[in-house]
Enzyme design. Structure first.
Site, PDB file in Angstrom:
ATOM      1  N   SER A   1       0.855  -1.203   0.000  1.00 34.49           N
ATOM      2  CA  SER A   1       0.000   0.000   0.000  1.00 34.49           C
ATOM      3  C   SER A   1       0.886   1.247   0.000  1.00 34.49           C
ATOM      4  O   SER A   1       2.105   1.155   0.207  1.00 34.49           O
ATOM      5  CB  SER A   1      -0.875  -0.003   1.259  1.00 34.49           C
ATOM      6  OG  SER A   1      -0.044   0.153   2.401  1.00 34.49           O
TER       7      SER A   1
ATOM      8  N   ASP B   1      -1.065  -1.480  -4.053  1.00 37.75           N
ATOM      9  CA  ASP B   1      -2.446  -1.653  -3.581  1.00 37.75           C
ATOM     10  C   ASP B   1      -3.052  -0.276  -3.282  1.00 37.75           C
ATOM     11  O   ASP B   1      -2.427   0.545  -2.605  1.00 37.75           O
ATOM     12  CB  ASP B   1      -2.381  -2.508  -2.294  1.00 37.75           C
ATOM     13  CG  ASP B   1      -3.749  -2.936  -1.796  1.00 37.75           C
ATOM     14  OD1 ASP B   1      -4.674  -3.073  -2.619  1.00 37.75           O
ATOM     15  OD2 ASP B   1      -3.872  -3.163  -0.566  1.00 37.75           O
TER      16      ASP B   1
ATOM     17  N   THR C   1      -5.475  -8.476   6.654  1.00 39.48           N
ATOM     18  CA  THR C   1      -5.843  -8.607   8.073  1.00 39.48           C
ATOM     19  C   THR C   1      -5.484  -9.966   8.665  1.00 39.48           C
ATOM     20  O   THR C   1      -4.961 -10.045   9.787  1.00 39.48           O
ATOM     21  CB  THR C   1      -7.357  -8.329   8.222  1.00 39.48           C
ATOM     22  OG1 THR C   1      -7.602  -6.992   7.788  1.00 39.48           O
ATOM     23  CG2 THR C   1      -7.814  -8.487   9.670  1.00 39.48           C
TER      24      THR C   1
ATOM     25  N   GLY D   1     -10.790  -6.920   0.823  1.00 37.81           N
ATOM     26  CA  GLY D   1     -11.435  -7.187   2.119  1.00 37.81           C
ATOM     27  C   GLY D   1     -11.830  -8.637   2.274  1.00 37.81           C
ATOM     28  O   GLY D   1     -12.895  -8.946   2.792  1.00 37.81           O
TER      29      GLY D   1
HETATM   30  P1  13P Z   1      -8.474  -7.504   4.495  1.00 34.22           P
HETATM   31  O1  13P Z   1      -8.455  -6.348   5.448  1.00 34.22           O
HETATM   32  O2  13P Z   1      -9.783  -8.226   4.554  1.00 34.22           O
HETATM   33  O3  13P Z   1      -7.326  -8.422   4.670  1.00 34.22           O
HETATM   34  O4  13P Z   1      -8.384  -6.892   3.001  1.00 34.22           O
HETATM   35  C1  13P Z   1      -7.148  -6.467   2.495  1.00 34.22           C
HETATM   36  C2  13P Z   1      -7.273  -5.700   1.227  1.00 34.22           C
HETATM   37  O5  13P Z   1      -8.300  -5.654   0.575  1.00 34.22           O
HETATM   38  C3  13P Z   1      -6.068  -4.995   0.763  1.00 34.22           C
HETATM   39  O6  13P Z   1      -6.310  -4.246  -0.385  1.00 34.22           O
HETATM   40  O1  G3H Z   2      -6.476  -2.105   1.946  1.00 38.80           O
HETATM   41  C1  G3H Z   2      -5.662  -1.764   2.777  1.00 38.80           C
HETATM   42  C2  G3H Z   2      -4.589  -2.703   3.189  1.00 38.80           C
HETATM   43  O2  G3H Z   2      -5.034  -3.535   4.224  1.00 38.80           O
HETATM   44  C3  G3H Z   2      -3.342  -1.950   3.508  1.00 38.80           C
HETATM   45  O3  G3H Z   2      -3.464  -1.266   4.701  1.00 38.80           O
HETATM   46  O4  G3H Z   2      -2.909   1.107   4.214  1.00 38.80           O
HETATM   47  O5  G3H Z   2      -2.626   0.142   6.520  1.00 38.80           O
HETATM   48  O6  G3H Z   2      -1.067  -0.505   4.676  1.00 38.80           O
HETATM   49  P1  G3H Z   2      -2.458  -0.039   5.042  1.00 38.80           P
HETATM   50 ZN    ZN Z   3      -8.206  -3.334  -0.502  1.00 41.28          ZN
END
Ligand code: 13P
Ligand code: G3H
Ligand code: ZN
Length: 312
Positions: free
Chosen positions: A50, A82, A256, A211
């Site tokens: 991210s 991401d 997560t 998610g």
């Molecule tokens: P989770 O929080 O369900 O793991 O989703 C992660 C996600 O979509 C990162 O882009």
């Molecule tokens: O979608 C978000 C991801 O779980 C990344 O989270 O922005 O805290 O790195 P972050």
């Molecule tokens: Zn996401």
């Protein structure tokens, strides 16, 4: 092998009807654990970072870590941005070796989402980089939310078709009722799995589920046994993820569940080994724990054994 484009990985998953895990990483430990799990499973894998991960680790160090681990791996690995929202970060990723970027314009009105996505597609494709875009809003659907309100958040199949035609993106993230983080639903999970098939019919592209963490009870309990406070944690049931893949999801985003496993392991080690001083003794069991989570996801998504059958 060298990092591959995410399109190469997702087009195979789309053609053969399986899902590929896209795991969020911030550091050496997560990247090493996920790529080791993929190599052992003969599974293609997507490592994603991210904007927060990039500001934590540094863009070039993160690329260097993932690239060198991918070069040692026997399976295809893509490196993906991401939820890219900043133009500068997206361009930096393209310039420094990411093989895929997400432009997340899902918060924008349709025409603006199309405009920013099309601009990124032009730049990224010129560099051979894959583009994931998103349409719809990620939000847990609760029982008490009215049907009209639900439908306003979820991805509309005809809008998705127009979006893909107008942008030329390579993969599309869709909203079917999942949300990020450990608290996805207050009551029973409600997911519009059938909507995936209706979108796929219109769009044909690899579809992405954000998610998607299961927030499994044993992961939560492991952490809570050693002092974590993760009350209200609830995720996507495994059978719903499998059904989503059967209906057309090919990229499954997991962050997560890895966080839960990693932090639970750190808590357990600290509680049981007060004499510990070497950080490696703390990190090694945590890496083993997230490696196991990644391996379980690869089985669930049906990507095990697929790497060696991919076109050369
Ligand atoms: P989770 O929080 O369900 O793991 O989703 C992660 C996600 O979509 C990162 O882009
Ligand atoms: O979608 C978000 C991801 O779980 C990344 O989270 O922005 O805290 O790195 P972050
Ligand atoms: Zn996401």
């Amino acid at each position: 092998m060298s990092l591959v484009s995410m399109k190469y990985i997702l087009d195979d998953a789309n053609a053969r009807g399986y899902g590929v895990g896209a795991f969020n990483v911030n550091d050496l430990e997560f990247a090493k654990a996920v790529i080791a799990a993929a190599s052992e499973a003969d599974s293609p894998v997507i490592i994603q970072a991210s904007e927060g991960a990039i500001s934590y680790a540094g863009l070039q160090p993160l690329v260097a870590i993932v690239r060198s681990l991918a070069e040692q791996a026997s399976v295809p690995v893509a490196l993906h941005l991401d939820h890219g929202k900043s133009f500068d970060v997206i361009i930096g990723c393209i310039r420094h070796g990411f093989t895929s970027v997400m432009i997340d314009g899902s918060h924008l009105p349709f025409a603006e989402n199309v405009a920013v996505t099309r601009k990124i597609v032009e730049i990224a494709h010129a560099a051979g980089v894959t583009v994931e875009a998103e349409i719809g809003r990620l939000a847990g659907i609760e029982d008490n939310v009215a049907v009209a309100e639900r439908e306003a958040l979820l991805t509309d199949p005809m809008e998705a078709k127009a979006f893909v035609e107008q942008t030329g993106c390579d993969a599309l993230a869709v909203a079917i009722g999942t949300s990020h983080g450990p608290r996805k639903f207050k009551g029973e999970p409600i997911l519009a799995i059938d909507l995936v098939a209706r979108i796929k019919e219109q769009v044909k592209l690899p579809l992405v589920l954000h998610g998607a963490s299961g927030v499994l009870a044993d992961l939560v309990q492991n952490g809570e046994r050693y002092g974590a406070r993760w009350g209200g944690a609830k995720g996507i049931p495994d059978d719903a993820v499998v059904a989503a893949i059967k209906n057309g999801i090919n990229k499954v985003n997991i962050d997560t569940d890895m966080r839960l496993a990693f932090v639970a392991s750190i808590r357990e080690t600290l509680a049981n080994r007060p004499e510990l001083l070497d950080p490696r003794d703390l990190l090694k069991p945590a890496m083993a724990s997230i490696k196991q989570v990644a391996a379980n996801k690869m089985k669930l998504f049906d990507s095990v054994g697929k790497a060696s059958g991919m076109p050369r």
